[in-house]
Every structure is written in C-alpha cells, then in structure tokens.
Write a protein that holds these residues in place. Structure first.
Motif, PDB file in Angstrom:
ATOM      1  N   ASP A 309     -76.311  12.195  62.587  1.00 21.26           N
ATOM      2  CA  ASP A 309     -76.992  11.609  63.735  1.00 21.26           C
ATOM      3  C   ASP A 309     -75.971  10.988  64.698  1.00 21.26           C
ATOM      4  OD1 ASP A 309     -79.718  10.545  64.854  1.00 21.26           O
ATOM      5  OD2 ASP A 309     -78.344   8.839  64.890  1.00 21.26           O
ATOM      6  N   GLU A 323     -75.800   6.508  59.489  1.00 18.23           N
ATOM      7  CA  GLU A 323     -76.524   6.747  58.243  1.00 18.23           C
ATOM      8  C   GLU A 323     -75.540   7.182  57.156  1.00 18.23           C
ATOM      9  OE1 GLU A 323     -77.116  10.883  60.087  1.00 18.23           O
ATOM     10  OE2 GLU A 323     -76.150   8.976  60.513  1.00 18.23           O
ATOM     11  N   GLU A 325     -75.280   9.371  53.875  1.00 16.64           N
ATOM     12  CA  GLU A 325     -75.998  10.442  53.167  1.00 16.64           C
ATOM     13  C   GLU A 325     -75.697  10.488  51.672  1.00 16.64           C
ATOM     14  OE1 GLU A 325     -76.725  13.621  56.763  1.00 16.64           O
ATOM     15  OE2 GLU A 325     -74.897  13.848  55.572  1.00 16.64           O
ATOM     16  N   THR A 334     -78.668  19.718  49.231  1.00 18.05           N
ATOM     17  CA  THR A 334     -79.609  18.960  50.051  1.00 18.05           C
ATOM     18  C   THR A 334     -80.563  18.107  49.214  1.00 18.05           C
ATOM     19  OG1 THR A 334     -81.051  20.914  50.147  1.00 18.05           O
ATOM     20  CG2 THR A 334     -79.520  20.561  51.989  1.00 18.05           C
ATOM     21  N   LEU A 429     -84.224   8.233  61.832  1.00 17.27           N
ATOM     22  CA  LEU A 429     -83.370   8.080  60.654  1.00 17.27           C
ATOM     23  C   LEU A 429     -84.168   7.581  59.458  1.00 17.27           C
ATOM     24  CD1 LEU A 429     -80.109   6.665  62.258  1.00 17.27           C
ATOM     25  CD2 LEU A 429     -80.580   8.986  61.473  1.00 17.27           C
ATOM     26  N   LYS A 431     -87.231   8.235  58.878  1.00 15.57           N
ATOM     27  CA  LYS A 431     -88.004   9.381  58.407  1.00 15.57           C
ATOM     28  C   LYS A 431     -87.143  10.301  57.544  1.00 15.57           C
ATOM     29  CE  LYS A 431     -91.025  13.104  60.081  1.00 15.57           C
ATOM     30  NZ  LYS A 431     -91.629  13.744  61.277  1.00 15.57           N
ATOM     31  N   ARG A 432     -85.878  10.491  57.932  1.00 15.14           N
ATOM     32  CA  ARG A 432     -84.970  11.313  57.121  1.00 15.14           C
ATOM     33  C   ARG A 432     -84.773  10.716  55.733  1.00 15.14           C
ATOM     34  NH1 ARG A 432     -79.426  12.590  58.295  1.00 15.14           N
ATOM     35  NH2 ARG A 432     -79.809  14.299  56.855  1.00 15.14           N
ATOM     36  N   ALA A 435     -87.893  11.110  53.628  1.00 11.91           N
ATOM     37  CA  ALA A 435     -88.136  12.489  53.187  1.00 11.91           C
ATOM     38  C   ALA A 435     -87.400  12.815  51.903  1.00 11.91           C
ATOM     39  CB  ALA A 435     -87.722  13.458  54.295  1.00 11.91           C
TER      40      ALA A 435
END
Length: 485
Positions: A309, A323, A325, A334, A429, A431-432, A435
C-alpha cells in the motif's frame, strides 16, 4: 560469574518418548511434560566461560555501531525480558523501558515489539523473530535466514543465527549511513563486514580477548576471533539467563497435582485445554505450536516497509509503507498474509504490551481480541496506544551519489507522526488484515475470562519478575552497561 541459580535441574525425571503427563484429578486434560535440562541447548548447562562471555556482550553497547545500545536495552531482565514498550526506540535513544527517549536523531521507531526471551534456548524452537525469518528448514539441515549464504558455515542453531541480525539493523543497533563503519556496511547490506568489524572491536579489548580465549582455548590471536564466537556466547547466556520453569504451572506439570493452583486458575486451565481451545495453538511445555497464524491483529507504527500500500506516501510525500504483512514476506504464501508466530505464554503476565507490535496494553484486552478478532480490529483505537515520543527525527535526503541524512523539516513532523496510526485509519488496510483472519468468533462469559487470566498468571515464575542481578556492574569495553543496574 553468572549465578548458578538460573541453571535449574528439573525435579521431574523425564522418560524418553513420554511427551505428556496426566493430572491426578479425574476429568482433567492431559498436560505437557515438564521442561527438563535436556529440553535446552547444551543440555541446560553450557560452559561457564561461554556464558560469562555472552553475559558481558549482551549488556555491552560495544556491539552497536554508535556504541549507544545493547541487547539488554530492549531485552531488560527487569521488564519481562522486553522493554515494556509497544514499539521501542533503538539506537539513538537514551534511558530504558517506558522512560526511553531520543537523544540523537533517529529515522523512526523499531517496527515490531521486542519479543520476550523466556526459555529461548529450548531445543524445540525451530524459528525465531515474529515472522520466523530465521528458521530450520530441510528437516533441520539448513537455517534459512535474511543473509542466506552470507551467514557463516557452522552456525549450530537458530538462536545462534538470530544473534547475527539485530547488529545489522540500522534502526536497532547499527546506526545510519555516515555515522560509523558498521552503519555504512549495514546500509549497503554488507553483513559480513558488519560482523568482521564487531568481532575485531571485541578482540581489541584485552579483557574481552582473555574471556574469548577462556571460552575458546583454540584461539591464538585477536584475528582468530569471529562473530560466530560472539553469537555462540550470546546464545549460551540466553539459554541459562532466561530459562524459566519454576512457575505454579511447572509444579503442576512435575507433580500432576492441580490443587497447587487457585480455584480460578484451575477453572482457567480447564477452559484453556478444553472448551476455549487455547491449546490448539498454545501447546506443548512452552505453550506455543511454533506456527504462524493471522488473527486480525491491529497494526500500529511504521510497519516493515514491505507492504503493497502506497497511500501514506501519496498523502504525505514521506517514504513509508505502513502495513506489516508478517510471515508472507518470508514464505510468499498468500495464506500467510498478516500471520505471525504464536508466542510462548511463559511469564505472559510480565511481557506486555502484547501482540507483534504491542498494540494491546493489558492482558485482558489481548484475550478478548481472540473472541472476535475482526470486530476487535474494526473497533481498535490506535490513538490510545502510548508510544515514546520521537523528539529528534531525520530522513534520507539528497539524490544520486550525494545523499545522507538531514533533520526532518518541522512542518513535516505531523505527517511523520501519522505513521503510528495510518493503518488503523485506513478502511482499505483494515479490510486486508480482516480478510486474512483465521479465527472464528467465540463467546466467553466475563467470569470465564477472569478464570483464563488467573491461569495465565499461574504461568509466572516468581524469579522472572526481576532478574536485574544478571546485569554486570561493568563490562570489558569500559562502556556503561545497558540497562543500568
């Protein structure tokens, strides 16, 4: 010498192949076998000269580029082996724990919470760091690590390998380009040069050379000293210093007598190993499965700079992808987006703030997050997290071959500070992160939460509350030990 009281022969005589122990009361869960000497590297008793060398190095700023921070600064034995901060100030800071502040200009905060070190020398650890970027792979035949083949041959364990990396981090221990030779080598990712310089600095101190020779009799000259010797000593010290297996829970594991615990803690234990299903991830004697899970953890701070992002950059004009990860940046799977290593719960009541970035300041809040992670994420108020102020900030400036660090323009300070709360202010972000969540919702009554916390408090080893006697009064470099005793 390091007090031998930290080398605790277990009262339980483990039988080979036995991995669980039944409690003496009916209808109680099968519990893990207790920790014993052979649960640890060196069978729990590394050679004293190696431990003493590691002890001095752990608290000596000589391993930092600007000689202003030690391993012990962020892993304080008086603060649960962390620093008591959600996100700490690395090199350039002064003071310890919640009182730490910037003394010199820094480029930002350390992006992840300082991990507690309790029982870090246990053999069952197969990976280290929040994202497991140092880990055994190929059935224990090779250690994956950020330096890849640059890591010297013969590194014997992930704990030894871990000691190679904080010293190469500009924000943690190395410093910034132009400040010192270690920082310059770290800036170009010449890690071998970082390790060579630090080994030479230690070997050049006569008292250190004597200590290294005592630990390694085969060393003849200062040129024979390598960073691997220093990393092995640090691992040996941590194996002994942060061993912790004298909690009430440990007594239960050794005796099978659940009555040792309070009534609330007994009920909490039943929940933990029963209907609350905590033990599905917090398993084994260290209460961790050593795996990686995404549980929609709120994110604060600057991130690791590796996310996808660019909204912060677009909004402020300042560099930063905020962010984090997590495990995905190691595995590139993923399914690992926003996953982090399951922490050990040993001494968990002492090790706050909790979470990979210390976003939860109280243990109850961390427990409640697990009941409905997505809702907790959506409702999280990042502005309530207490972070030490960054009074002096610098940023990379210049272009081409002419670049360096310059003070942040005062007009940019507010934009810089947005890094601390940017992710939680971004619906995209959040929402990511949501998820990737792997936990469902679960209901516990307030009384059950109280009982669970009572059980977690039974994991506290009384000797772990304050191990300040680990800190030497002086170190061979002549620098002031950190933190001060």
């Amino acid at each position: 010498m390091l007090a031998r009281k930290f080398i605790r022969p277990s009262a339980f005589l483990a039988i080979a192949g036995i991995t669980t122990i039944a409690t003496s009361q009916a209808n109680l869960p099968i519990l893990p076998a207790p920790l014993s000497d052979d649960s640890f590297l060196y069978d729990g008793t590394p050679r004293d000269p190696l431990v003493e060398l590691g002890r001095n190095l752990f608290f000596d700023p000589i391993l930092s580029g600007n000689r202003n921070i030690s391993c012990g600064t962020c892993h304080d034995p008086r603060l649960g082996s962390g620093d008591g901060l959600a996100l700490g100030i690395g090199e350039g800071g002064v003071g310890s724990g919640p009182d730490r502040r910037t003394e010199d200009a820094v480029t930002g905060r350390v992006p992840r919470n300082a991990q507690p070190l309790w029982n870090i020398g246990a053999r069952e650890y197969v990976s280290l760091f929040h994202d497991g970027r140092v880990e055994w792979i190929e059935d224990g035949m090779r250690i994956r690590n950020p330096a890849d083949e640059e890591l010297p041959e013969g590194v014997s364990d992930v704990l030894v390998a871990q000691a190679f990396f904080p010293v190469t981090s500009p924000i943690e221990m190395a410093g910034q380009f132009g400040e010192n030779p270690v920082a310059d080598a770290a800036f170009t990712e010449d890690r071998s040069e970082v390790w060579r310089i630090l080994a030479a600095l230690v070997a050049a101190a006569p008292s250190y050379l004597d200590m290294v020779r005592e630990a390694y009799p085969e060393i003849a000259t200062p040129h024979d000293v390598t960073y691997t010797h220093l990393a092995e000593a640090l691992a040996a010290f941590q194996t002994v210093a942060f061993r912790s297996d004298e909690s009430p829970f440990d007594e239960v594991l050794r005796t099978g007598d659940i009555s040792i615990l309070s009534k609330d803690a007994r009920e909490g234990l039943s929940l933990f190993y029963g209907s609350a299903n905590c033990a599905s991830c917090h398993s084994g004697p260290l209460l961790t499965d050593h795996a990686f899970h995404a549980i929609a953890m709120p994110q604060i701070g600057p991130g690791k700079g590796h996310g996808r992002d660019f909204s912060y950059i677009a909004e402020t004009g300042l560099a930063g992808r905020t962010e984090d990860e997590g495990r995905y940046q190691v595995s590139r799977d993923t399914d690992d987006l926003f996953a982090f290593r399951t922490p050990s719960l040993r001494n968990v009541a002492l090790t706050g703030p909790w979470g990979h970035n210390g976003s939860f300041a109280d243990l109850e809040g961390m427990v409640r997050h697990h009941l409905d992670p997505v809702r907790s994420l959506q409702n999280f108020d990042a502005s309530t997290v207490v972070l030490p102020p960054l009074d002096q900030v610098m940023r990379l400036s210049g272009q081409g071959s002419e670049f360096g660090y310059a003070p942040l323009d005062p007009g940019e300070q507010a934009a810089f500070d947005l890094r601390d709360t940017w992710v939680m202010q971004s619906p995209v972000l959040k929402k990511r992160i949501a998820a990737g969540n792997g936990l469902g919702t679960f209901h516990l009554a307030d009384e059950e939460i109280r009982q669970l916390i009572a059980f977690l408090e039974s994991l506290t080893d009384p000797s772990a509350i304050d191990r300040s006697d680990l800190i030497p009064t002086a170190v061979p470099s002549g620098l002031a030990p950190q933190p001060a005793r």
